[in-house]
Design a protein around this motif. Sequence first.
Motif, PDB file in Angstrom:
ATOM      1  N   GLY A  41       0.777  -1.224   0.000  1.00  9.71           N
ATOM      2  CA  GLY A  41       0.000   0.000   0.000  1.00  9.71           C
ATOM      3  C   GLY A  41       0.809   1.276   0.000  1.00  9.71           C
ATOM      4  O   GLY A  41       0.241   2.365  -0.027  1.00  9.71           O
ATOM      5  N   ARG A  42       2.144   1.194   0.013  1.00  9.87           N
ATOM      6  CA  ARG A  42       2.976   2.386   0.144  1.00  9.87           C
ATOM      7  C   ARG A  42       3.471   2.856  -1.226  1.00  9.87           C
ATOM      8  O   ARG A  42       3.745   2.055  -2.111  1.00  9.87           O
ATOM      9  CB  ARG A  42       4.169   2.116   1.062  1.00  9.87           C
ATOM     10  N   ALA A  43       3.571   4.164  -1.383  1.00  8.53           N
ATOM     11  CA  ALA A  43       4.116   4.761  -2.612  1.00  8.53           C
ATOM     12  C   ALA A  43       4.656   6.137  -2.238  1.00  8.53           C
ATOM     13  O   ALA A  43       3.885   7.071  -2.000  1.00  8.53           O
ATOM     14  CB  ALA A  43       3.048   4.868  -3.691  1.00  8.53           C
ATOM     15  N   GLU A  44       5.983   6.254  -2.163  1.00  8.65           N
ATOM     16  CA  GLU A  44       6.613   7.433  -1.589  1.00  8.65           C
ATOM     17  C   GLU A  44       7.675   8.005  -2.525  1.00  8.65           C
ATOM     18  O   GLU A  44       8.235   7.296  -3.369  1.00  8.65           O
ATOM     19  CB  GLU A  44       7.277   7.078  -0.253  1.00  8.65           C
ATOM     20  N   LEU A  45       7.964   9.285  -2.316  1.00  3.37           N
ATOM     21  CA  LEU A  45       9.053   9.948  -3.025  1.00  3.37           C
ATOM     22  C   LEU A  45       9.938  10.672  -2.028  1.00  3.37           C
ATOM     23  O   LEU A  45       9.471  11.149  -0.987  1.00  3.37           O
ATOM     24  CB  LEU A  45       8.502  10.956  -4.042  1.00  3.37           C
ATOM     25  N   ASP A  46      11.216  10.770  -2.371  1.00  3.01           N
ATOM     26  CA  ASP A  46      12.162  11.538  -1.572  1.00  3.01           C
ATOM     27  C   ASP A  46      12.004  13.011  -1.939  1.00  3.01           C
ATOM     28  O   ASP A  46      12.241  13.395  -3.085  1.00  3.01           O
ATOM     29  CB  ASP A  46      13.584  11.063  -1.883  1.00  3.01           C
ATOM     30  N   PRO A  47      11.585  13.871  -1.010  1.00  2.00           N
ATOM     31  CA  PRO A  47      11.409  15.288  -1.345  1.00  2.00           C
ATOM     32  C   PRO A  47      12.652  15.941  -1.932  1.00  2.00           C
ATOM     33  O   PRO A  47      12.544  16.855  -2.764  1.00  2.00           O
ATOM     34  CB  PRO A  47      11.035  15.916   0.003  1.00  2.00           C
ATOM     35  N   ALA A  48      13.830  15.495  -1.513  1.00  2.00           N
ATOM     36  CA  ALA A  48      15.060  16.071  -2.058  1.00  2.00           C
ATOM     37  C   ALA A  48      15.152  15.835  -3.561  1.00  2.00           C
ATOM     38  O   ALA A  48      15.637  16.692  -4.305  1.00  2.00           O
ATOM     39  CB  ALA A  48      16.280  15.486  -1.344  1.00  2.00           C
ATOM     40  N   HIS A  49      14.689  14.670  -4.018  1.00  2.00           N
ATOM     41  CA  HIS A  49      14.696  14.394  -5.461  1.00  2.00           C
ATOM     42  C   HIS A  49      13.806  15.386  -6.203  1.00  2.00           C
ATOM     43  O   HIS A  49      14.169  15.876  -7.280  1.00  2.00           O
ATOM     44  CB  HIS A  49      14.214  12.964  -5.728  1.00  2.00           C
ATOM     45  N   LEU A  50      12.635  15.663  -5.646  1.00  2.00           N
ATOM     46  CA  LEU A  50      11.702  16.577  -6.302  1.00  2.00           C
ATOM     47  C   LEU A  50      12.280  17.986  -6.384  1.00  2.00           C
ATOM     48  O   LEU A  50      12.204  18.649  -7.422  1.00  2.00           O
ATOM     49  CB  LEU A  50      10.373  16.609  -5.553  1.00  2.00           C
ATOM     50  N   ARG A  51      12.854  18.445  -5.297  1.00  2.00           N
ATOM     51  CA  ARG A  51      13.401  19.802  -5.260  1.00  2.00           C
ATOM     52  C   ARG A  51      14.604  19.930  -6.198  1.00  2.00           C
ATOM     53  O   ARG A  51      14.713  20.894  -6.969  1.00  2.00           O
ATOM     54  CB  ARG A  51      13.766  20.168  -3.821  1.00  2.00           C
ATOM     55  N   ASP A  52      15.501  18.948  -6.118  1.00  2.00           N
ATOM     56  CA  ASP A  52      16.693  18.995  -6.974  1.00  2.00           C
ATOM     57  C   ASP A  52      16.314  18.896  -8.446  1.00  2.00           C
ATOM     58  O   ASP A  52      16.910  19.560  -9.302  1.00  2.00           O
ATOM     59  CB  ASP A  52      17.650  17.859  -6.613  1.00  2.00           C
ATOM     60  N   ALA A  53      15.322  18.060  -8.763  1.00  2.00           N
ATOM     61  CA  ALA A  53      14.908  17.880 -10.158  1.00  2.00           C
ATOM     62  C   ALA A  53      14.313  19.156 -10.723  1.00  2.00           C
ATOM     63  O   ALA A  53      14.534  19.500 -11.893  1.00  2.00           O
ATOM     64  CB  ALA A  53      13.910  16.732 -10.272  1.00  2.00           C
ATOM     65  N   ALA A  54      13.539  19.879  -9.914  1.00  2.00           N
ATOM     66  CA  ALA A  54      12.950  21.139 -10.385  1.00  2.00           C
ATOM     67  C   ALA A  54      14.039  22.148 -10.717  1.00  2.00           C
ATOM     68  O   ALA A  54      13.985  22.836 -11.752  1.00  2.00           O
ATOM     69  CB  ALA A  54      12.001  21.703  -9.330  1.00  2.00           C
TER      70      ALA A  54
END
Length: 532
Positions: A41-54
């Motif tokens: 049931g889990r589906a997660e992202l590393d916030p650092a990946h999102l920020r760095d990718a932007a």
Amino acid sequence: MDVVIGIDTGTTATKGIAAGMDGEVRAVTSVHYPLSVPGPGRAELDPAHLRDAAVEALVTVARKCRERGDRVLAVSLSAFLHGLAPMNADGTPRGPLITWADNRSAAQSDAIAEAGRAKPLQARTGTPVHPMAPLAKLAWWRATDPDTLRDTPRWGGVKELVLGALTREGFVVDLSIASGTGLYDIHERRWDPEALDIAGITADRLAEVVPTTTTLTLDAEIAGAAGLPPDTPLVIGAADGPLANLGVGAIPAGVAAVSLGTSGALRTVVDAPTADKAGRLFCYALTEDRWVLGGAINNAGSVVRWAGQTMAEGVDRPAAEGEDADVRDAALLTEAAGVRPGSDGLLCLPYLLGERAPWWRGGMRGAYLGLRREHGRAHMVRAAVEGVCQQLALVRDTFEAEGVPMTEVRATGGAVASELWVGVLAAALDLPVAIADTPEGTALGACLLGLHAIGDLPDLDRAAELVDITAHTRPDPESAALYRRLRPLVEKSALAVTDVLTELDRIAPSPLPGTEKAVTGDKAGGVRAQGG
């Protein structure tokens, strides 16, 4: 050329594009990251990946613009809906981002529904009560980890995280993202008291809600790294679903947008916040006077990708060294195109990742019904495609019941490269399908909203004129009639087997607890997963 840069944060990749005043895409980039599935049931992202990718996407596209001699007028943002992360008082993340695909709050969303609170909440907030929604996620946190809920100074989603990397101007979120939380009253334009009570938090721990056309200022260091003037406007933008409509020009009355990526959605634009009587449709903001009514489904191109991973060995085609999954999927679809409409009596409920619209019930699982010995792989793949398109048609039927006109569909996403997908979609919806020549439709929508925010595109209806259409497919009348006859069986069987499959999930859950998985890439037969 004068351009706007659009940054579109998706579930497994961030896209960056630059587009001019005429909608011409001048530069494109993509930064990928893994979606973590560490347990059931889990589906997660590393916030650092999102920020760095932007930041990386912005810097890369800005460099390409300089190389072409283009002038950047503004940067505009898109983000997927329904993500939730705990944050520190300064807006930095203090844990993983829980995505729309996370299903751990199923018990909490069921409890809200059983208490008779779901439909009134949806009517006020525009967001169905479902495990995808931050409302249910916060209720889950309250039930399972009350200390974290109490001690977390701020809560936010993808847009708040990305804004924290690109600007230093306060803790804000756009109306579009807020309208997809299940916590915001879209009629009164305030955080909803009852929803906050269920979630166990107060409004001061959520961001200030501002219009989607709000302009901020890029952080000076980020602007410098991108080679942009320090006063370059940063348009806060909107959510991915509403921006996808804008990006394919599906703004005028009667024109709907279909996204067929990893997941899918069917949406149309209305002039004011709207609640359907059956509670089957979401309503999210594009701007303060443009709202997107629709339904999202969890499974689209991902179903064919699954079939390729489990059934593709021995596909009748020459093997190619290093060929990718898209080639394998295309071969399966070619094989499936040889099967008659209706898949010779095989019905697929394609709920590999659960399901959302139109029922918004947690715990749904996939199934094949009517399987016989003479059915082969091609039947199973075609039935899966038909199952996805029938699910979108069930959403279409809700529009019809509400008297919302729909005369044409503009489709985008990786799956529309397949004639089988487009033909089945046209027949299931019983509408002509136009293929929009905008592979990065959501990011283009962000660019167009950016132009609107800075005053260079006053009328959003003009977006329809800026989008090129590469092909039109009309529904085959016989197939359309067959799918219309079959559709009640889809709904009947899906609801009939849900209790059995829920019990099966309790007895034999999968994947096994502790099994770490990472999902990478965002094609899966399509270009992105639609959060809404």
